[in-house]
Design an enzyme around this catalytic site. Sequence first.
Site, PDB file in Angstrom:
ATOM      1  N   ARG A  17      27.828  12.535  20.968  1.00  0.00           N
ATOM      2  CA  ARG A  17      28.145  11.321  20.219  1.00  0.00           C
ATOM      3  C   ARG A  17      29.517  10.741  20.564  1.00  0.00           C
ATOM      4  O   ARG A  17      29.833   9.605  20.197  1.00  0.00           O
ATOM      5  CB  ARG A  17      28.049  11.588  18.707  1.00  0.00           C
ATOM      6  N   GLY A 143      25.414  21.769   4.840  1.00  0.00           N
ATOM      7  CA  GLY A 143      24.801  22.895   4.157  1.00  0.00           C
ATOM      8  C   GLY A 143      25.368  22.967   2.743  1.00  0.00           C
ATOM      9  O   GLY A 143      26.557  22.737   2.532  1.00  0.00           O
ATOM     10  N   ARG A 318      61.396   7.773  28.933  1.00  0.00           N
ATOM     11  CA  ARG A 318      60.324   8.697  29.313  1.00  0.00           C
ATOM     12  C   ARG A 318      60.766   9.565  30.485  1.00  0.00           C
ATOM     13  O   ARG A 318      61.886   9.436  30.982  1.00  0.00           O
ATOM     14  CB  ARG A 318      59.086   7.883  29.719  1.00  0.00           C
ATOM     15  N   TYR A 351      67.028  -1.229  33.726  1.00  0.00           N
ATOM     16  CA  TYR A 351      66.157  -0.121  34.107  1.00  0.00           C
ATOM     17  C   TYR A 351      66.983   0.951  34.798  1.00  0.00           C
ATOM     18  O   TYR A 351      67.602   0.686  35.842  1.00  0.00           O
ATOM     19  CB  TYR A 351      65.035  -0.592  35.052  1.00  0.00           C
TER      20      TYR A 351
END
Length: 442
Positions: A17, A143, A318, A351
């Site tokens: 699924r 159940g 990062r 950067y």
Amino acid sequence: MGGRTLAIILAAGQGTRMRSKLPKVMHPVGGLAMVEHVLAAAREAGVDDTALVVAPGATWPDAVLARNAGASAFTQEAQNGTADAVLAARGAFEGPDVGAVVVLFGDNPLITGGTIARVLGAVADGADVAVLGFETAEPYGYGRILRDGDGQVVAIREEKDATDEERLVTLCNSGVMAIRAGAPLQGLDEIGNDNAKGEFYLTDIVAIGRENGWRMVCQEADFAEVMGVNDRAQLAVAEAEFQRRARARVMEGATLQAPETVFFSYDTVIGDDVTIEPNVVFGLGVSVGDGCRVKAFTHLENTRLESDVMVGPFARSRGGASLASGVRIGNFVELKNAQLEAGAKVSHLTYLGDASVGAGANIGAGTITCNYDGANKHRTEIGAGAFIGSNSALVAPVVIGDHAFVGSGSVITDDVPADALAIARGRQATKPGRSPAKREKA
Ligand code: UD1
Ligand code: CA
């Protein structure tokens, strides 16, 4: 109960699924595979050994076992039901030194160590079988746990096998079950498959226990903890619950201005007196030291912030970045594998990739480290107290010495020694009175 405890994690299901190439139990919650959340919870509960039950040909267990010492994998040849799956790990529990087994599901990522310990504790306190149940207004599909007047469990009835009256029961089986070694564990061999699905149900151990007069008890947990993930909608529910818990934990010592907009990973570490503004994402491998402020719309991954660092708004870091005490990172700054020493400032539009920046250096707006030449990455080293003027390109590999000064608009291709001034740009030409003529032409 003496002896070792063993957790058996069932994960042989196909998980169709999810409609995914990635095996279901490897889908992440808070950045960690669901099955590894279960392994971590078992470890937290203090179980001695863990066995994973997997489908034939599954390759994912290799990486999981490599990261989880003390776990082993067993193959269930055909998916014949939960009892058959537990028996596939027979090799792990038939030794004389196992005192109890606890069965867990690989797609229950929110189970906690405390709950696993509680179910095992019931066996330690004398139960032969302890099941974990939950109350729900919508029991369809689960159940049902049937008890007698003394609270002893007398049966667990699967939806398909239940009578109309039994279907009204709202106490459901989570699937987690602890079983004492000896007769109860040996009872698994007596389970048959005479039921609607033709499967060997682990839950039928309860019927066998009843015939033999075993003590069988039920512990309860919140649904949020035992929910199973079968599709991506349920995966999102599990993620939401994971984030709810993470935020609550972080807020013990840090301020979240808008908690529901901040996202953590399973390994995020946040110190004391940290303030986190709205819309911040913590990817894998982030630690934030005491007194830091992470401003709005910041995205951190694989980054270490020491104390009193300020980052953002709109910053991204990062790739093994480290920011020492007092570092300031402003808006629209990206750091990748950059190491900044104490007090360095990178305030706008920059950067820095594969770079080191010395203490107190000031990096002007629009500075770019040109770290990639199309084939290889190169480093830029900027010394302590250096000043990089705005709109400079530092073409790596390049070293800027301590207290050196780079004039704005420079394209720096050669090393700059300590204390030097480097300017690398076209000279300005100014022609007096020439503007009107130019305007006329236009
Ligand atoms: C099971 C329980 C049910 C409980 C429900 C909770 C049984 C018979 N029923 O039903 O009482 O309310 O979980 O979610 O135990 N698995 C294997 N090999 C198999 C079969 C299953 O590894 O041969 C694994 C699956 O990957 C899954 C888990 O066992 O992780 C549960 O199996 P599933 O078929 O989903 O059981 P349910 O029918 O949901
Ligand atoms: Ca299920």
